[in-house]
Structure formats: C-alpha cells, structure tokens
Design a protein around this motif. Structure first.
Motif, PDB file in Angstrom:
ATOM      1  N   ASN A  15       0.827  -1.212   0.000  1.00 49.76           N
ATOM      2  CA  ASN A  15       0.000   0.000   0.000  1.00 49.76           C
ATOM      3  C   ASN A  15       0.858   1.257   0.000  1.00 49.76           C
ATOM      4  O   ASN A  15       0.475   2.280  -0.592  1.00 49.76           O
ATOM      5  CB  ASN A  15      -0.930   0.003   1.204  1.00 49.76           C
ATOM      6  N   SER A  16       2.024   1.204   0.638  1.00 42.00           N
ATOM      7  CA  SER A  16       2.923   2.363   0.599  1.00 42.00           C
ATOM      8  C   SER A  16       3.416   2.601  -0.825  1.00 42.00           C
ATOM      9  O   SER A  16       3.510   3.753  -1.276  1.00 42.00           O
ATOM     10  CB  SER A  16       4.114   2.123   1.530  1.00 42.00           C
ATOM     11  N   LEU A  17       3.691   1.514  -1.547  1.00 41.19           N
ATOM     12  CA  LEU A  17       4.115   1.653  -2.940  1.00 41.19           C
ATOM     13  C   LEU A  17       2.988   2.213  -3.798  1.00 41.19           C
ATOM     14  O   LEU A  17       3.209   3.102  -4.642  1.00 41.19           O
ATOM     15  CB  LEU A  17       4.572   0.298  -3.471  1.00 41.19           C
ATOM     16  N   LEU A  18       1.768   1.712  -3.585  1.00 44.70           N
ATOM     17  CA  LEU A  18       0.630   2.223  -4.354  1.00 44.70           C
ATOM     18  C   LEU A  18       0.387   3.696  -4.071  1.00 44.70           C
ATOM     19  O   LEU A  18       0.093   4.485  -4.984  1.00 44.70           O
ATOM     20  CB  LEU A  18      -0.630   1.406  -4.013  1.00 44.70           C
ATOM     21  N   THR A  19       0.513   4.095  -2.820  1.00 45.57           N
ATOM     22  CA  THR A  19       0.307   5.502  -2.456  1.00 45.57           C
ATOM     23  C   THR A  19       1.366   6.385  -3.096  1.00 45.57           C
ATOM     24  O   THR A  19       1.073   7.508  -3.544  1.00 45.57           O
ATOM     25  CB  THR A  19       0.341   5.664  -0.924  1.00 45.57           C
ATOM     26  N   SER A  20       2.591   5.890  -3.176  1.00 44.96           N
ATOM     27  CA  SER A  20       3.676   6.697  -3.744  1.00 44.96           C
ATOM     28  C   SER A  20       3.487   6.959  -5.232  1.00 44.96           C
ATOM     29  O   SER A  20       4.014   7.946  -5.756  1.00 44.96           O
ATOM     30  CB  SER A  20       5.011   6.003  -3.508  1.00 44.96           C
ATOM     31  N   VAL A  21       2.727   6.102  -5.921  1.00 48.54           N
ATOM     32  CA  VAL A  21       2.491   6.314  -7.361  1.00 48.54           C
ATOM     33  C   VAL A  21       1.086   6.867  -7.618  1.00 48.54           C
ATOM     34  O   VAL A  21       0.616   6.875  -8.760  1.00 48.54           O
ATOM     35  CB  VAL A  21       2.679   4.998  -8.136  1.00 48.54           C
ATOM     36  N   GLY A  22       0.407   7.311  -6.553  1.00 44.85           N
ATOM     37  CA  GLY A  22      -0.875   7.975  -6.710  1.00 44.85           C
ATOM     38  C   GLY A  22      -2.082   7.066  -6.767  1.00 44.85           C
ATOM     39  O   GLY A  22      -3.149   7.483  -7.201  1.00 44.85           O
ATOM     40  N   ILE A  23      -1.937   5.822  -6.327  1.00 46.49           N
ATOM     41  CA  ILE A  23      -3.061   4.877  -6.321  1.00 46.49           C
ATOM     42  C   ILE A  23      -3.553   4.710  -4.894  1.00 46.49           C
ATOM     43  O   ILE A  23      -2.764   4.619  -3.950  1.00 46.49           O
ATOM     44  CB  ILE A  23      -2.625   3.508  -6.892  1.00 46.49           C
ATOM     45  N   SER A  24      -4.875   4.676  -4.726  1.00 46.54           N
ATOM     46  CA  SER A  24      -5.452   4.545  -3.394  1.00 46.54           C
ATOM     47  C   SER A  24      -5.098   3.190  -2.796  1.00 46.54           C
ATOM     48  O   SER A  24      -5.118   2.179  -3.504  1.00 46.54           O
ATOM     49  CB  SER A  24      -6.974   4.703  -3.453  1.00 46.54           C
ATOM     50  N   PRO A  25      -4.804   3.153  -1.505  1.00 46.29           N
ATOM     51  CA  PRO A  25      -4.483   1.871  -0.865  1.00 46.29           C
ATOM     52  C   PRO A  25      -5.679   0.940  -0.846  1.00 46.29           C
ATOM     53  O   PRO A  25      -6.832   1.369  -0.919  1.00 46.29           O
ATOM     54  CB  PRO A  25      -4.062   2.280   0.554  1.00 46.29           C
ATOM     55  N   VAL A  26      -5.398  -0.358  -0.768  1.00 45.24           N
ATOM     56  CA  VAL A  26      -6.434  -1.389  -0.813  1.00 45.24           C
ATOM     57  C   VAL A  26      -6.385  -2.181   0.491  1.00 45.24           C
ATOM     58  O   VAL A  26      -5.303  -2.474   1.015  1.00 45.24           O
ATOM     59  CB  VAL A  26      -6.204  -2.343  -2.008  1.00 45.24           C
ATOM     60  N   SER A  27      -7.551  -2.507   1.018  1.00 47.35           N
ATOM     61  CA  SER A  27      -7.619  -3.359   2.219  1.00 47.35           C
ATOM     62  C   SER A  27      -7.520  -4.820   1.779  1.00 47.35           C
ATOM     63  O   SER A  27      -8.528  -5.517   1.624  1.00 47.35           O
ATOM     64  CB  SER A  27      -8.920  -3.092   2.991  1.00 47.35           C
ATOM     65  N   TRP A  28      -6.291  -5.282   1.594  1.00 49.38           N
ATOM     66  CA  TRP A  28      -6.075  -6.614   1.051  1.00 49.38           C
ATOM     67  C   TRP A  28      -6.582  -7.715   1.974  1.00 49.38           C
ATOM     68  O   TRP A  28      -7.008  -8.768   1.504  1.00 49.38           O
ATOM     69  CB  TRP A  28      -4.575  -6.833   0.793  1.00 49.38           C
ATOM     70  N   LEU A  29      -6.560  -7.481   3.268  1.00 52.01           N
ATOM     71  CA  LEU A  29      -6.903  -8.513   4.234  1.00 52.01           C
ATOM     72  C   LEU A  29      -8.246  -8.270   4.908  1.00 52.01           C
ATOM     73  O   LEU A  29      -8.521  -8.863   5.956  1.00 52.01           O
ATOM     74  CB  LEU A  29      -5.795  -8.612   5.301  1.00 52.01           C
TER      75      LEU A  29
END
Length: 281
Positions: free
Chosen positions: A125-139
């Motif tokens: 999620n930190s990687l997704l946030t750094s590229v402008g993508i909203s974090p996902v609740s994977w679990l």
C-alpha cells in the motif's frame, strides 16, 4: 540356512518394527478412539458437531480451492525454475540457493513476512500511495478474492521450493543424450519437454505431487498470520477446537478427516500415475 538367515534378520529388525509401531500406531489408535469417544462410549456425535460448526464447510471450501489453484501454479513455477537451472546460465548456483531459501522459513514466519507486505500500512500500500493509487484493504474480511490471493501468494512463495528441489534432483538423473537424440530428429523444445523430459521425470513429479498435496491439506499457519479466522482452513479448525474450544474429541475427528483424505489422495495419485504408465507401455 535360509530359515536361519530369515530368523536372524527378523531379530535384527524387530526393535525397529516395535519402535515404529509405537511411534506411529499408538498415536493413530489414540486419535481414532478420541474421535469416536464420548461420555457414554463410542459415538459419532463428534463428527456431527464438527459438520454443524459454522466454520467447517467454509474451511473445507477454502482448503480445496487453495489446493486446486496452488498445486498447478507451484509445479509450473518449479519446473520452469528447474529447467532454467539445468540450462546452466550465469550465476545458476546463486539462483538455486536463493530459490531454496524458503525451505528454511517456517509457515508462521512466512505468514508474518507477507503480513508486513499486505497489511493496510504495509509495503504494498505504501508503494501504491507513492504512485498515486489509493491503498487497498487486502486482508479485509469482506474482500474474499483479495484474502485468497494473499494466502495463495504467501503459500506459493513458501512451498514452491520443495517441489523445485525435488524436480532439480529428478532432472539430474535424466541423461541429456535423450534430449539431444530427439533434437537430432527435429524435435523442438516443447516437443522434447512433453515427450522426453516429463515422462522420464514422472517418478519425481509423483513424489512431489503426493508430498505437496498432503502438506497443502495441513496449511493453516500462513492463513492464520495473514487473516486470522477470516479465512478458515481445515487444519486451522483442528487447532481452534483443540486450543480455543478445549474439545479434544472434535479436534481428533477433524484430524482423522484430514488423515483419511490425505491417504485417499496419495493412493489415488499412485494408482493414476501407475495406470498411465502401464497404458503407455
């Protein structure tokens, strides 16, 4: 003389037979008696309670689905990695040791490693946030496909190395002369793989298939570390009944089901692969 040799051999192996009988036979008999045990004698009430538990059938579904998807993925990856090692590219020895590292990682440790990746504030999620993508609740408990994929990825990462090592050992016993002869007669890579390598690799694949399927039935620590009780598995239910609910009878019933399914699956694999070999000959 033959009778004396047989008697001497039996005397020599008798301690081992007694030890193995006590080591495996006594716990098995005890577990069966506990599975059918009750206050008034032998009963099937423990299996009825097992089947009536709201987590049982979801755990069966999750276990079967995980095995059906995971086993083919692991074998395809392991075979591809083993063939790459056999081609001996540069640093092939380093690749082997890196791919074999998960063998030394326990189930729970692997689950905790991937928990750091997939948790809400984890690396992914930190990687997704750094590229402008909203974090996902994977679990999240209401995101079943995501939970399944996280458990699948973690288990494939942890257990593929076992299949990989077995396949590498099997490939080393196959002379390259067979493939070279097939290449002389115009067989391409896929034709050699399908008609030469895989048939000669069948004993190793059979061993790996039986081991991985039996061990896959026992998967639960990875799912427990990642999802808790949101993604129940059959062996995890055995653990919950034994430790959480303090009911050794139902836990033994679940363990007996796992053992029976594992034995039937192993026998089925042996017969299926043996019949195919006989039919081909």
């Amino acid at each position: 003389m033959r009778r004396r040799s047989t008697s001497a051999a039996m005397l020599l192996i008798a301690p081992s037979i007694v030890f193995m009988t006590l080591l495996f036979g006594w716990p098995m008999v005890t577990g069966i008696l506990q599975a059918f045990g009750g206050p008034s004698g032998l009963t099937t009430d423990n299996f009825a309670r097992m089947a009536a538990d709201p987590y049982f059938w979801p755990s069966v579904r999750n276990t079967v689905l995980l095995i059906v998807v995971m086993i083919p993925v692991q074998f395809i990856l392991a075979l591809a990695m083993a063939l790459l090692i056999r081609a001996k590219p540069k640093l092939s020895g380093l690749y082997f040791y890196i791919w074999a590292i998960p063998l030394a990682v326990s189930d729970l440790a692997a689950g905790l490693v991937w928990l750091v990746v997939f948790t809400d504030r984890g690396y992914l999620n930190s990687l997704l946030t750094s590229v402008g993508i909203s974090p996902v609740s994977w679990l999240a408990y209401d995101n079943y496909p995501s939970m399944f994929m996280t458990v699948l990825i973690a288990e494939v990462w942890r257990a593929t190395s076992l299949v990989f090592v077995i396949v590498v050992a099997g490939l080393q016993s196959i002379p390259k002369d067979y493939e070279e002869a097939a290449g002389v007669f115009g067989a391409g890579f896929w034709s050699r793989l399908w008609h030469v390598t895989l048939p000669l690799l069948r004993p190793s694949l059979q061993t790996a298939l039986i081991l991985r399927t039996i061990l896959a039935f026992q998967t639960f620590a990875v799912a427990l570390a990642l999802t808790g009780q949101n993604f129940p598995l059959v062996v995890g239910e055995t653990y919950r009944w034994y430790t959480g609910l303090q009911d050794t009878n139902v836990a033994s019933a679940l363990a007996l089901v796992v053992m029976a399914v594992s034995m039937v699956t192993a026998v089925g694999y042996l017969r299926l692969l043996r019949d195919q070999t006989e039919g081909a000959s």
